[in-house]
Motif scaffolding. Structure first.
Motif, PDB file in Angstrom:
ATOM      1  N   MET A   1       0.952  -1.196  -0.005  1.00 39.01           N
ATOM      2  CA  MET A   1      -0.157   0.102  -0.025  1.00 39.01           C
ATOM      3  C   MET A   1       0.861   1.225   0.031  1.00 39.01           C
ATOM      4  N   LYS A   2       1.851   1.358   0.897  1.00 37.53           N
ATOM      5  CA  LYS A   2       2.830   2.308   0.980  1.00 37.53           C
ATOM      6  C   LYS A   2       3.441   2.625  -0.640  1.00 37.53           C
ATOM      7  N   GLU A   3       3.894   1.483  -1.377  1.00 39.21           N
ATOM      8  CA  GLU A   3       4.331   1.548  -2.448  1.00 39.21           C
ATOM      9  C   GLU A   3       3.676   2.378  -3.291  1.00 39.21           C
ATOM     10  N   CYS A   4       2.209   2.181  -3.259  1.00 34.40           N
ATOM     11  CA  CYS A   4       1.396   2.890  -4.281  1.00 34.40           C
ATOM     12  C   CYS A   4       0.918   4.003  -3.705  1.00 34.40           C
ATOM     13  N   GLY A   5       1.306   4.454  -2.557  1.00 33.22           N
ATOM     14  CA  GLY A   5       0.847   5.676  -2.058  1.00 33.22           C
ATOM     15  C   GLY A   5      -0.317   5.635  -1.450  1.00 33.22           C
ATOM     16  N   ILE A   6      -0.865   4.567  -1.095  1.00 28.10           N
ATOM     17  CA  ILE A   6      -2.243   4.559  -0.486  1.00 28.10           C
ATOM     18  C   ILE A   6      -2.003   4.984   0.935  1.00 28.10           C
ATOM     19  N   PRO A   7      -2.669   5.814   1.644  1.00 31.25           N
ATOM     20  CA  PRO A   7      -2.675   6.169   3.036  1.00 31.25           C
ATOM     21  C   PRO A   7      -2.731   5.055   3.899  1.00 31.25           C
ATOM     22  N   VAL A   8      -2.152   4.926   5.089  1.00 29.22           N
ATOM     23  CA  VAL A   8      -2.423   3.807   5.983  1.00 29.22           C
ATOM     24  C   VAL A   8      -2.188   4.185   7.531  1.00 29.22           C
ATOM     25  N   ASP A   9      -3.186   3.515   8.148  1.00 31.36           N
ATOM     26  CA  ASP A   9      -3.320   3.999   9.346  1.00 31.36           C
ATOM     27  C   ASP A   9      -2.088   3.879  10.462  1.00 31.36           C
ATOM     28  N   LYS A  10      -1.455   2.867  10.350  1.00 29.74           N
ATOM     29  CA  LYS A  10      -0.284   2.683  11.186  1.00 29.74           C
ATOM     30  C   LYS A  10       0.978   2.789  10.294  1.00 29.74           C
ATOM     31  N   GLU A  11       1.954   3.375  10.703  1.00 32.50           N
ATOM     32  CA  GLU A  11       3.092   3.468   9.850  1.00 32.50           C
ATOM     33  C   GLU A  11       4.201   2.157   9.928  1.00 32.50           C
TER      34      GLU A  11
END
Ligand code: HEM
Lengths: 334, 133
Positions: free
Chosen positions: A324-334
């Protein structure tokens, strides 16, 4: 099924039972069959059958809370709630069950619908069924309690008290009991209601008439025995006590009418667990009566719910966080 | 089974009520009361079987005949004559009311009110209804 067929077949069945016991004892002398073996078997079937039916019902899950209500439910504090007609706690349920079991409250609400000219539908209260029903059940109870004089030695004093109140008018020798008149009258009226009302006649099956005729036969043979063909009650009681002390010894020479009475009672109790008469136990297990109407304040868990396998968003994110991070989708927890 | 606790309580109550007569009579001797006929005579007014089951019918019939018809003599099935009277005929032979009539009546919870007016035979020792033990 044809109404006449239902009635006649039930009548023939009961008449056959009467004939079997009358001739079985009177002509063939099977006193110990009708006096000992059949009553014991019938009692065993009754006890095992009733327990079986209750346990069988108790094994059925109730998926929803389904009380039927007819009063204001509990809601805002300034709206008066009706705990008996729409119970919101256990005391309400107990109160409602008590009134149902002892006063047949739901029968009291029975109503009839008619199509008048117009056409207009008209509804009116119909209390006959309640009246006949309650007379029948209470006189039955009193008669059974009075019968304890044959089954218990020494006789408990409450039995003597009931008997003396029941024979209050002291009409004839031996005294006619008020409960006997009410009992025979109520069963007859229940029967007349069944054959008299076309709608009720239409839905009546042999099983409906059979129970009625059987009970009427018991009442008639009992009254015949008390007021017409006299029987040796000393013998009857020694038979009854011998059965209850498990030393069965049928005394000789009791009039066959007694064995007819006893046989019909045996058939009644053996038939009881498998028939509509089981409503006596069923009323306690009716989910429409024995549950409180608290659907909104308490969660009801369907007992057959199995544990559902869920996959929460948190778990999903854990699985795919890097992607998700790779595609730039925001996540709740880093 | 759902609600097992409540179901079991219900079943136990049912079983206790139904089997109550068994527990109540448990271990007791099942003998009917001993009756003292109270006479040397061999024969009652009618046959023994008839008297056992129907003596109250006979008494009722006697009472009606005496009080309504005025007839005081009863002829039994063997042709023997009796004075139709509760306190002068029955109790002549059955000289103890408490050890005969009452024992049987107490055993079966019958309480005739006849003795409110009619005079019971005099007895030496007053005994309770069922004291034959
Ligand atoms: C479902 C249960 C029963 C019902 C509804 C029933 C009903 C009746 C009725 C209505 C009478 C008329 C006189 C009275 O009320 O005392 C009677 C009499 C009688 N019953 Fe039952 N009965 C039942 C069970 C039994 C049983 C199990 C016995 C066995 C001992 C029995 C023995 C008698 C006797 C000996 C009489 C004559 C009483 C007398 O002459 O005073 N009954 N019965």
């Amino acid at each position: 099924m044809n109404a006449l067929f239902s009635l006649v077949s039930a009548l023939i069945a009961v008449a056959a039972l009467v004939a079997v016991s009358w001739f079985g004892v009177g002509a063939i002398g099977l006193d110990s069959v009708f006096g000992v073996i059949i009553p014991y078997i019938a009692l065993a079937i009754f006890i095992i059958g009733v327990v079986y039916r209750i346990v069988d019902w108790a094994r059925v899950p109730v998926p929803f809370r389904i009380p039927t209500t007819c009063g204001q439910g509990k809601s805002l504090p300034w709206i008066k709630a009706d705990n008996l007609d729409c119970p919101y706690n256990t005391w309400g349920v107990i109160g409602r069950m008590f009134l149902e079991v002892f006063l047949f409250r739901s029968l009291f609400r029975n109503s009839k619908a008619e199509l008048r000219e117009g056409p207009k539908a008209a509804y009116a209260s119909a209390k006959w069924l309640w009246l006949f029903g309650i007379l029948f059940h209470y006189s039955f109870l009193i008669i059974v309690l009075r019968h304890l004089r044959f089954f218990m030695e020494p006789i408990p004093s409450f039995v003597e008290a009931i008997t003396s109140v029941d024979g209050f008018f002291q009409i004839m020798v031996p005294t006619v009991f008020i409960s006997d008149l009410l009992f025979l009258g109520a069963v007859t009226l229940l029967f007349l209601r069944r054959v008299g009302l076309p709608q009720v006649r239409y839905i009546s099956l042999p099983a409906d008439y059979f129970a009625l005729f059987l009970i009427l036969g018991i009442g008639i043979s009992g009254v015949l025995m008390r007021n017409f063909f006299k029987v040796d009650l000393l013998g009857v009681k020694s038979l009854a006590i011998s059965l209850f002390t498990l030393h069965p010894a049928p005394p000789p020479g009791i009039h066959p009418i007694f064995y007819v009475h006893l046989f019909l009672v045996s058939v009644l109790i053996a038939y009881f667990p498998f028939s509509k008469l089981m409503h006596a136990g069923g009323v306690f297990l009716s989910p429409t009566r024995n549950l409180a109407n608290v659907n909104r304040s308490e969660r009801y868990v369907n007992p057959w719910n199995y544990p559902v396998k869920v996959h929460t968003y948190e778990e999903y994110e854990n699985d795919y966080r890097e992607k998700m991070k790779e595609c730039g989708i925001p996540v709740d927890k880093e | 089974m759902y609600n097992a606790g409540k179901i079991i309580i219900g079943i136990v109550i049912f079983l206790a009520l139904i089997t109550a007569p068994f527990w109540y009579n448990f271990g007791k001797a099942s003998t009917p009361p001993k009756l003292e006929i109270g006479t040397q005579e061999k024969q009652c007014v009618e046959s023994k079987a008839f008297m056992q089951s129907s003596h109250m019918v006979l008494l009722d019939q006697w009472r009606d005949e005496v009080l309504r018809v005025g007839k005081r003599i009863y002829v039994n099935s063997a042709g023997k004559q009796y004075n139709m009277s509760l306190q002068n005929t029955c109790t002549k032979c059955h000289s103890s009311k408490t050890k005969f009539c009452d024992r049987c009546h107490t055993y079966l919870n019958v309480a005739p009110n006849c003795w409110d007016c009619h005079i019971a035979p005099k007895e030496q020792e007053k005994q309770a209804g069922r004291s034959d033990k």
